[in-house]
Write a protein that holds these residues in place. Sequence first.
Motif, PDB file in Angstrom:
ATOM      1  N   ARG A   1       0.814  -1.222   0.000  1.00  0.00           N
ATOM      2  CA  ARG A   1       0.000   0.000   0.000  1.00  0.00           C
ATOM      3  C   ARG A   1       0.846   1.271   0.000  1.00  0.00           C
ATOM      4  NH1 ARG A   1      -4.728   1.781   4.243  1.00  0.00           N
ATOM      5  NH2 ARG A   1      -5.256   3.686   3.153  1.00  0.00           N
ATOM      6  N   PHE A   2       1.892   1.303   0.856  1.00  0.00           N
ATOM      7  CA  PHE A   2       2.672   2.524   1.046  1.00  0.00           C
ATOM      8  C   PHE A   2       4.068   2.469   0.440  1.00  0.00           C
ATOM      9  CE2 PHE A   2      -0.147   2.149   4.793  1.00  0.00           C
ATOM     10  CZ  PHE A   2      -0.945   3.258   4.571  1.00  0.00           C
ATOM     11  N   GLY A   3       4.484   1.287  -0.025  1.00  0.00           N
ATOM     12  CA  GLY A   3       5.849   1.100  -0.494  1.00  0.00           C
ATOM     13  C   GLY A   3       6.784   0.967   0.703  1.00  0.00           C
ATOM     14  N   LEU A   4       7.908   0.326   0.498  1.00  0.00           N
ATOM     15  CA  LEU A   4       8.850   0.133   1.593  1.00  0.00           C
ATOM     16  C   LEU A   4       9.375   1.469   2.099  1.00  0.00           C
ATOM     17  CD1 LEU A   4      10.225  -1.947   3.373  1.00  0.00           C
ATOM     18  CD2 LEU A   4      12.050  -2.097   1.679  1.00  0.00           C
ATOM     19  N   ALA A   5       9.578   2.426   1.195  1.00  0.00           N
ATOM     20  CA  ALA A   5      10.042   3.755   1.609  1.00  0.00           C
ATOM     21  C   ALA A   5       9.025   4.407   2.544  1.00  0.00           C
ATOM     22  CB  ALA A   5      10.297   4.629   0.387  1.00  0.00           C
TER      23      ALA A   5
ATOM     24  N   VAL B   1      12.800   6.147   9.699  1.00  0.00           N
ATOM     25  CA  VAL B   1      14.209   5.799   9.941  1.00  0.00           C
ATOM     26  C   VAL B   1      15.094   5.949   8.717  1.00  0.00           C
ATOM     27  CG1 VAL B   1      13.674   4.214  11.829  1.00  0.00           C
ATOM     28  CG2 VAL B   1      13.815   3.342   9.490  1.00  0.00           C
ATOM     29  N   SER B   2      14.521   6.064   7.546  1.00  0.00           N
ATOM     30  CA  SER B   2      15.319   6.049   6.318  1.00  0.00           C
ATOM     31  C   SER B   2      16.280   7.228   6.191  1.00  0.00           C
ATOM     32  CB  SER B   2      14.422   5.949   5.085  1.00  0.00           C
ATOM     33  OG  SER B   2      13.541   7.050   5.027  1.00  0.00           O
ATOM     34  N   SER B   3      16.045   8.296   6.921  1.00  0.00           N
ATOM     35  CA  SER B   3      16.995   9.421   6.870  1.00  0.00           C
ATOM     36  C   SER B   3      18.366   9.005   7.401  1.00  0.00           C
ATOM     37  CB  SER B   3      16.460  10.613   7.659  1.00  0.00           C
ATOM     38  OG  SER B   3      16.347  10.282   9.032  1.00  0.00           O
ATOM     39  N   GLN B   4      18.406   7.972   8.232  1.00  0.00           N
ATOM     40  CA  GLN B   4      19.666   7.464   8.767  1.00  0.00           C
ATOM     41  C   GLN B   4      20.465   6.692   7.709  1.00  0.00           C
ATOM     42  OE1 GLN B   4      20.604   8.298  11.954  1.00  0.00           O
ATOM     43  NE2 GLN B   4      18.733   9.503  11.810  1.00  0.00           N
ATOM     44  N   PHE B   5      19.835   6.352   6.589  1.00  0.00           N
ATOM     45  CA  PHE B   5      20.477   5.553   5.542  1.00  0.00           C
ATOM     46  C   PHE B   5      21.277   6.399   4.556  1.00  0.00           C
ATOM     47  CE2 PHE B   5      16.813   2.189   5.686  1.00  0.00           C
ATOM     48  CZ  PHE B   5      17.120   1.911   6.996  1.00  0.00           C
ATOM     49  N   LYS B   6      21.098   7.708   4.577  1.00  0.00           N
ATOM     50  CA  LYS B   6      21.738   8.575   3.584  1.00  0.00           C
ATOM     51  C   LYS B   6      23.254   8.457   3.659  1.00  0.00           C
ATOM     52  CE  LYS B   6      21.656  13.288   1.822  1.00  0.00           C
ATOM     53  NZ  LYS B   6      21.777  12.860   0.468  1.00  0.00           N
ATOM     54  N   ASP B   7      23.873   8.196   2.512  1.00  0.00           N
ATOM     55  CA  ASP B   7      25.329   8.093   2.386  1.00  0.00           C
ATOM     56  C   ASP B   7      25.935   7.017   3.282  1.00  0.00           C
ATOM     57  OD1 ASP B   7      25.329  10.196   0.518  1.00  0.00           O
ATOM     58  OD2 ASP B   7      25.371  11.672   2.133  1.00  0.00           O
ATOM     59  N   ALA B   8      25.176   5.982   3.590  1.00  0.00           N
ATOM     60  CA  ALA B   8      25.668   4.906   4.453  1.00  0.00           C
ATOM     61  C   ALA B   8      25.599   3.565   3.732  1.00  0.00           C
ATOM     62  CB  ALA B   8      24.839   4.830   5.740  1.00  0.00           C
ATOM     63  N   VAL B   9      26.418   2.649   4.187  1.00  0.00           N
ATOM     64  CA  VAL B   9      26.277   1.254   3.804  1.00  0.00           C
ATOM     65  C   VAL B   9      25.231   0.691   4.759  1.00  0.00           C
ATOM     66  CG1 VAL B   9      27.413  -0.990   3.710  1.00  0.00           C
ATOM     67  CG2 VAL B   9      28.653   1.076   3.014  1.00  0.00           C
ATOM     68  N   VAL B  10      24.118   0.196   4.223  1.00  0.00           N
ATOM     69  CA  VAL B  10      22.995  -0.254   5.052  1.00  0.00           C
ATOM     70  C   VAL B  10      22.827  -1.757   4.880  1.00  0.00           C
ATOM     71  CG1 VAL B  10      20.551   0.054   5.574  1.00  0.00           C
ATOM     72  CG2 VAL B  10      21.893   1.984   4.725  1.00  0.00           C
ATOM     73  N   VAL B  11      22.900  -2.472   6.004  1.00  0.00           N
ATOM     74  CA  VAL B  11      22.852  -3.937   6.002  1.00  0.00           C
ATOM     75  C   VAL B  11      21.691  -4.406   6.872  1.00  0.00           C
ATOM     76  CG1 VAL B  11      24.138  -6.040   6.551  1.00  0.00           C
ATOM     77  CG2 VAL B  11      25.356  -4.019   5.733  1.00  0.00           C
ATOM     78  N   ALA B  12      20.962  -5.415   6.387  1.00  0.00           N
ATOM     79  CA  ALA B  12      19.861  -5.999   7.160  1.00  0.00           C
ATOM     80  C   ALA B  12      19.894  -7.508   7.020  1.00  0.00           C
ATOM     81  CB  ALA B  12      18.524  -5.474   6.669  1.00  0.00           C
ATOM     82  N   ASN B  13      19.336  -8.186   7.994  1.00  0.00           N
ATOM     83  CA  ASN B  13      19.121  -9.625   7.906  1.00  0.00           C
ATOM     84  C   ASN B  13      17.717  -9.834   7.357  1.00  0.00           C
ATOM     85  OD1 ASN B  13      19.372 -12.458   8.309  1.00  0.00           O
ATOM     86  ND2 ASN B  13      18.166 -12.252  10.165  1.00  0.00           N
TER      87      ASN B  13
ATOM     88  N   ALA C   1      15.107   1.995  -1.103  1.00  0.00           N
ATOM     89  CA  ALA C   1      15.034   2.512   0.267  1.00  0.00           C
ATOM     90  C   ALA C   1      16.406   2.750   0.873  1.00  0.00           C
ATOM     91  CB  ALA C   1      14.232   1.537   1.138  1.00  0.00           C
ATOM     92  N   GLY C   2      17.461   2.272   0.180  1.00  0.00           N
ATOM     93  CA  GLY C   2      18.817   2.548   0.647  1.00  0.00           C
ATOM     94  C   GLY C   2      19.586   1.356   1.169  1.00  0.00           C
ATOM     95  N   PHE C   3      18.995   0.169   1.109  1.00  0.00           N
ATOM     96  CA  PHE C   3      19.706  -1.015   1.592  1.00  0.00           C
ATOM     97  C   PHE C   3      20.813  -1.402   0.609  1.00  0.00           C
ATOM     98  CE2 PHE C   3      15.868  -1.170   4.036  1.00  0.00           C
ATOM     99  CZ  PHE C   3      16.310  -1.611   5.268  1.00  0.00           C
TER     100      PHE C   3
END
Length: 83
Positions: free
Chosen positions: A23-27, A33-45, A78-80
């Motif tokens: 409905r809303f998209g992952l973004a 929290v996505s503002s924390q992903f800017k210019d970062a290497v983003v890792v998730a399990n 989304a930045g992952f």
Amino acid sequence: MDMTMVITGDLMLARSVAPFIQRFGLAGVLRGVSSQFKDAVVVANLECPLTTAPADDLHRAAPSFAAPPQFAEQLRDAGFTAV
């Protein structure tokens, strides 16, 4: 050279979360929290497979944690960096 790394932990894209992503998209789901992903290497399990397998095949013996493969593009957008 400085590098920022964000480790998010477990990321579930299936079950009760999937309708919100559709409905809303992952973004939209991650907007707080996505503002924390800017210019970062983003890792998730990633806690679920991305698959087109029919739901009947996935529900035979256990609950299904499968999410649609099109969520992969939304993860990237989304930045992952890695899941």
